[in-house]
Structures are given as C-alpha cells and as structure tokens.
Design a protein around this motif. Structure first.
Motif, PDB file in Angstrom:
ATOM      1  N   PRO A  93       0.802  -1.223   0.000  1.00 39.57           N
ATOM      2  CA  PRO A  93       0.000   0.000   0.000  1.00 39.57           C
ATOM      3  C   PRO A  93       0.840   1.281   0.000  1.00 39.57           C
ATOM      4  O   PRO A  93       0.522   2.233  -0.700  1.00 39.57           O
ATOM      5  N   LYS A  94       1.900   1.260   0.773  1.00 37.08           N
ATOM      6  CA  LYS A  94       2.825   2.398   0.825  1.00 37.08           C
ATOM      7  C   LYS A  94       4.218   1.830   0.543  1.00 37.08           C
ATOM      8  O   LYS A  94       4.774   1.123   1.389  1.00 37.08           O
ATOM      9  N   PRO A  95       4.791   2.090  -0.644  1.00 35.07           N
ATOM     10  CA  PRO A  95       6.127   1.548  -0.920  1.00 35.07           C
ATOM     11  C   PRO A  95       7.114   1.897   0.196  1.00 35.07           C
ATOM     12  O   PRO A  95       7.067   2.995   0.761  1.00 35.07           O
ATOM     13  N   VAL A  96       7.973   0.935   0.507  1.00 27.98           N
ATOM     14  CA  VAL A  96       8.959   1.118   1.570  1.00 27.98           C
ATOM     15  C   VAL A  96      10.316   1.345   0.919  1.00 27.98           C
ATOM     16  O   VAL A  96      10.869   0.441   0.291  1.00 27.98           O
ATOM     17  N   THR A  97      10.830   2.544   1.074  1.00 28.96           N
ATOM     18  CA  THR A  97      12.072   2.924   0.418  1.00 28.96           C
ATOM     19  C   THR A  97      13.299   2.371   1.131  1.00 28.96           C
ATOM     20  O   THR A  97      13.258   2.076   2.331  1.00 28.96           O
ATOM     21  N   LEU A  98      14.380   2.270   0.383  1.00 30.07           N
ATOM     22  CA  LEU A  98      15.654   1.873   0.970  1.00 30.07           C
ATOM     23  C   LEU A  98      16.048   2.851   2.075  1.00 30.07           C
ATOM     24  O   LEU A  98      16.525   2.436   3.133  1.00 30.07           O
ATOM     25  N   ALA A  99      15.820   4.137   1.858  1.00 32.30           N
ATOM     26  CA  ALA A  99      16.149   5.146   2.877  1.00 32.30           C
ATOM     27  C   ALA A  99      15.376   4.881   4.167  1.00 32.30           C
ATOM     28  O   ALA A  99      15.935   4.993   5.266  1.00 32.30           O
ATOM     29  N   ALA A 100      14.098   4.511   4.047  1.00 30.24           N
ATOM     30  CA  ALA A 100      13.293   4.216   5.234  1.00 30.24           C
ATOM     31  C   ALA A 100      13.795   2.965   5.947  1.00 30.24           C
ATOM     32  O   ALA A 100      13.833   2.920   7.186  1.00 30.24           O
ATOM     33  N   VAL A 101      14.188   1.949   5.182  1.00 25.82           N
ATOM     34  CA  VAL A 101      14.732   0.719   5.782  1.00 25.82           C
ATOM     35  C   VAL A 101      16.021   1.044   6.536  1.00 25.82           C
ATOM     36  O   VAL A 101      16.212   0.627   7.682  1.00 25.82           O
ATOM     37  N   LYS A 102      16.902   1.819   5.912  1.00 22.77           N
ATOM     38  CA  LYS A 102      18.162   2.179   6.555  1.00 22.77           C
ATOM     39  C   LYS A 102      17.951   3.044   7.793  1.00 22.77           C
ATOM     40  O   LYS A 102      18.750   2.995   8.733  1.00 22.77           O
ATOM     41  N   ALA A 103      16.880   3.812   7.813  1.00 23.72           N
ATOM     42  CA  ALA A 103      16.596   4.699   8.954  1.00 23.72           C
ATOM     43  C   ALA A 103      15.958   3.963  10.130  1.00 23.72           C
ATOM     44  O   ALA A 103      15.883   4.510  11.231  1.00 23.72           O
ATOM     45  N   GLU A 104      15.499   2.741   9.900  1.00 21.75           N
ATOM     46  CA  GLU A 104      14.837   1.960  10.950  1.00 21.75           C
ATOM     47  C   GLU A 104      15.886   1.126  11.691  1.00 21.75           C
ATOM     48  O   GLU A 104      16.422   0.160  11.138  1.00 21.75           O
ATOM     49  N   PRO A 105      16.199   1.474  12.950  1.00 21.72           N
ATOM     50  CA  PRO A 105      17.249   0.759  13.693  1.00 21.72           C
ATOM     51  C   PRO A 105      17.030  -0.754  13.798  1.00 21.72           C
ATOM     52  O   PRO A 105      17.987  -1.523  13.783  1.00 21.72           O
ATOM     53  N   ARG A 106      15.775  -1.183  13.848  1.00 26.43           N
ATOM     54  CA  ARG A 106      15.489  -2.625  13.968  1.00 26.43           C
ATOM     55  C   ARG A 106      15.851  -3.396  12.700  1.00 26.43           C
ATOM     56  O   ARG A 106      15.885  -4.627  12.703  1.00 26.43           O
ATOM     57  N   LEU A 107      16.125  -2.679  11.598  1.00 29.83           N
ATOM     58  CA  LEU A 107      16.473  -3.322  10.333  1.00 29.83           C
ATOM     59  C   LEU A 107      17.951  -3.170   9.983  1.00 29.83           C
ATOM     60  O   LEU A 107      18.350  -3.455   8.855  1.00 29.83           O
ATOM     61  N   SER A 108      18.757  -2.776  10.928  1.00 24.39           N
ATOM     62  CA  SER A 108      20.179  -2.509  10.651  1.00 24.39           C
ATOM     63  C   SER A 108      20.946  -3.745  10.193  1.00 24.39           C
ATOM     64  O   SER A 108      21.963  -3.616   9.511  1.00 24.39           O
ATOM     65  N   GLU A 109      20.459  -4.931  10.518  1.00 17.81           N
ATOM     66  CA  GLU A 109      21.132  -6.167  10.117  1.00 17.81           C
ATOM     67  C   GLU A 109      20.468  -6.835   8.912  1.00 17.81           C
ATOM     68  O   GLU A 109      20.878  -7.915   8.484  1.00 17.81           O
ATOM     69  N   MET A 110      19.428  -6.215   8.364  1.00 15.77           N
ATOM     70  CA  MET A 110      18.728  -6.783   7.208  1.00 15.77           C
ATOM     71  C   MET A 110      19.685  -6.857   6.019  1.00 15.77           C
ATOM     72  O   MET A 110      20.476  -5.949   5.783  1.00 15.77           O
ATOM     73  N   SER A 111      19.596  -7.929   5.250  1.00 21.00           N
ATOM     74  CA  SER A 111      20.469  -8.098   4.080  1.00 21.00           C
ATOM     75  C   SER A 111      20.375  -6.929   3.116  1.00 21.00           C
ATOM     76  O   SER A 111      21.359  -6.570   2.483  1.00 21.00           O
ATOM     77  N   LEU A 112      19.209  -6.320   3.007  1.00 19.15           N
ATOM     78  CA  LEU A 112      19.049  -5.170   2.120  1.00 19.15           C
ATOM     79  C   LEU A 112      20.003  -4.036   2.517  1.00 19.15           C
ATOM     80  O   LEU A 112      20.457  -3.286   1.669  1.00 19.15           O
ATOM     81  N   VAL A 113      20.333  -3.972   3.785  1.00 18.97           N
ATOM     82  CA  VAL A 113      21.250  -2.947   4.296  1.00 18.97           C
ATOM     83  C   VAL A 113      22.698  -3.439   4.240  1.00 18.97           C
ATOM     84  O   VAL A 113      23.595  -2.699   3.849  1.00 18.97           O
ATOM     85  N   THR A 114      22.915  -4.693   4.599  1.00 24.06           N
ATOM     86  CA  THR A 114      24.286  -5.203   4.732  1.00 24.06           C
ATOM     87  C   THR A 114      24.851  -5.844   3.469  1.00 24.06           C
ATOM     88  O   THR A 114      26.061  -5.922   3.309  1.00 24.06           O
ATOM     89  N   SER A 115      23.988  -6.341   2.587  1.00 19.63           N
ATOM     90  CA  SER A 115      24.417  -7.012   1.340  1.00 19.63           C
ATOM     91  C   SER A 115      23.645  -6.417   0.172  1.00 19.63           C
ATOM     92  O   SER A 115      22.953  -7.116  -0.559  1.00 19.63           O
ATOM     93  N   MET A 116      23.779  -5.133   0.000  1.00 18.95           N
ATOM     94  CA  MET A 116      22.919  -4.396  -0.919  1.00 18.95           C
ATOM     95  C   MET A 116      22.950  -4.913  -2.350  1.00 18.95           C
ATOM     96  O   MET A 116      21.977  -4.789  -3.068  1.00 18.95           O
ATOM     97  N   ARG A 117      24.029  -5.508  -2.798  1.00 13.95           N
ATOM     98  CA  ARG A 117      24.124  -5.926  -4.200  1.00 13.95           C
ATOM     99  C   ARG A 117      23.499  -7.298  -4.463  1.00 13.95           C
ATOM    100  O   ARG A 117      23.264  -7.649  -5.612  1.00 13.95           O
TER     101      ARG A 117
END
Length: 140
Positions: A93-117
């Motif tokens: 419903p509301k696209p979740v941007t990479l910037a929003a994921v990176k700004a969320e401390p609970r997602l700091s270990e998510m692969s999208l943040v740590t293994s971006m490629r």
C-alpha cells in the motif's frame, strides 16, 4: 514459511509486469550469483517475498509468492544456473524505500542494508513484520 527479497530493475522487469503474469507467475531468471542461486534452492512453494525495485525507485513495491520450486533457468544452457517461479500476491500500500529501511534501527542487520548488491536475499520473520508494518500491511 520463509521470507525473501527479490530485486529487479523496473526498466527490465517491473512490478506491473510481474502482476500481469497472474497466478501462473514468472521465472525469476537471469541470476548469475551463487549466493542468490543458493537462496533460491532453499525456497519452497508458498514462501513469500518482497518485490523490490532496484536502481530506479529503490523501494519495496509488492509481495510475491514462490509458485514453483528450483528448476533450470530457461535463459541459459549452463546447468549451474537455476531459478524459482514467483507470482504477485499484492501491492505494498505504501512503498517502503531503501532510505526508510536504513533509517529503521530494527532493520540494521537486514540483508538489504548489509548485502545491498545481492539480488535474492533472505528476510527474517521479524524483518518481514517490520517492513510490512512500514508499508501498511498486516504481516500475516
């Protein structure tokens, strides 16, 4: 059920193109990275994934479901490369941007943040719930 993230360049394969395939789904082909391929080898029918627009948009735009388990990638004769098929389940419903994921401390270990490629990534159940919440979806 396990959770994943599938990256696609929207000028090559967009969320709208994925949705147009309907329940038949489409091969998630063209993956030429061993780790991404190995992630697909772990997938089972019914697993869910985020459909992520990379390069343009850089955002989670939808939810897909694995509808066919690992099989040879039809875009190559090289037996090393395999893929799964996925079908669109629903829009985010509301696209979740990479910037929003990176700004969320609970997602700091998510692969999208740590293994971006990495083009096909695992997502933990906790990460799934958080991103769904950010996008206005019930994680169930």
């Amino acid at each position: 059920m396990r959770y994943w993230l599938f990256k696609s360049e929207p000028d090559k394969w967009s969320w709208e193109m994925q949705k147009a395939k309907g329940d038949a789904g489409e091969e998630w082909d063209g993956i030429r990275n061993y780790q991404a391929r190995n992630n697909m080898r772990e997938m089972k029918i019914g697993d869910r994934g985020f459909f992520y627009h990379s390069n343009i948009g850089k955002e989670v735009v939808g939810i897909v479901e694995v509808c066919r388990e690992i099989h040879p990638d039809s875009t190559t004769d090289d037996p090393r490369w395999e893929c799964v098929d996925v079908k669109a389940v629903r829009d985010m419903p509301k696209p979740v941007t990479l910037a929003a994921v990176k700004a969320e401390p609970r997602l700091s270990e998510m692969s999208l943040v740590t293994s971006m490629r990495l083009s096909v990534q695992p997502v933990t159940a906790e990460e799934w719930a958080i991103v769904c919440e950010m996008g206005g979806l019930d994680p169930e």
